[in-house]
Enzyme design. Structure first.
Site, PDB file in Angstrom:
ATOM      1  N   CYS A  60       0.726  -1.464   0.259  1.00 28.40           N
ATOM      2  CA  CYS A  60      -0.107  -0.173  -0.245  1.00 28.40           C
ATOM      3  C   CYS A  60       0.916   1.005   0.082  1.00 28.40           C
ATOM      4  O   CYS A  60       1.473   1.370   1.087  1.00 28.40           O
ATOM      5  CB  CYS A  60      -1.119   0.381   1.378  1.00 28.40           C
ATOM      6  SG  CYS A  60      -1.679   1.646   1.538  1.00 28.40           S
ATOM      7  N   CYS A  86       0.432   3.893   2.717  1.00 28.09           N
ATOM      8  CA  CYS A  86       0.948   3.278   3.854  1.00 28.09           C
ATOM      9  C   CYS A  86       2.043   3.435   4.292  1.00 28.09           C
ATOM     10  O   CYS A  86       2.066   3.988   4.998  1.00 28.09           O
ATOM     11  CB  CYS A  86      -0.056   1.539   4.462  1.00 28.09           C
ATOM     12  SG  CYS A  86      -1.486   1.107   3.572  1.00 28.09           S
TER      13      CYS A  86
END
Length: 163
Positions: A30, A33
């Protein structure tokens, strides 16, 4: 310090504490993230009275299902074992605001029902509310100015048409 959660049992143990728990659900693939990884660790250092943890969704699918995680990153907030909030997305400022509002003070001596000098008082100071009021007032004034400017232009256009 950010605790890396490797099992549901470990996470449940963390939730049993009275302190605020911030759980960041994310995945190694991600991008957002990864972008907030360092700021998240900085929050953990800044707020030592809060438990910050990281839960890799690919490694802990049982927790992802239990807490209905549908996007990464998702921040879940817990206090006394109960979920009290959620933020979806890489909104690290929102996470910090939530932490500031719900953290357990380092020293709890002044919490509780007591009396203030000169009588009792139930009012509390909320700097976020004051900032919000100021922001609303600024927006209202800006809107009024824009409306005055619009009316002035309309009047000028009307006057030029009359000539």
């Amino acid at each position: 310090m950010v605790n890396v959660i490797t099992s549901a049992a470990q996470f449940e143990g963390l939730l049993s504490d009275k302190k605020l728990v911030v759980a960041k659900f994310s995945a190694v693939w991600c991008g957002p993230c990864k972008m907030i990884e360092q700021p998240y660790h900085s929050l953990a250092t800044k707020y030592p009275n809060v438990h910050f943890c990281h839960i890799d969704g690919d490694q802990n699918r049982d927790l992802v299902g239990r807490y209905r995680i549908g996007a990464y990153p998702t921040f879940k907030f817990f206090k006394g074992g109960q979920e009290i909030g959620e933020i979806r997305g890489a909104n690290i400022q929102g996470v910090e605001q939530f932490v500031q509002q719900h953290q357990t003070p380092a020293f709890d001596a002044f919490n509780g029902s007591g009396k203030t000098l000169g009588g009792s008082s139930t009012t509390s100071y909320n700097p976020w509310a004051d900032e919000r009021k100021k922001d609303i007032e600024r927006r209202r004034k800006k809107k009024e100015e824009e409306e005055k400017e619009r009316k002035k232009k309309e009047e000028e256009e009307e006057a030029s048409r009359m000539k």
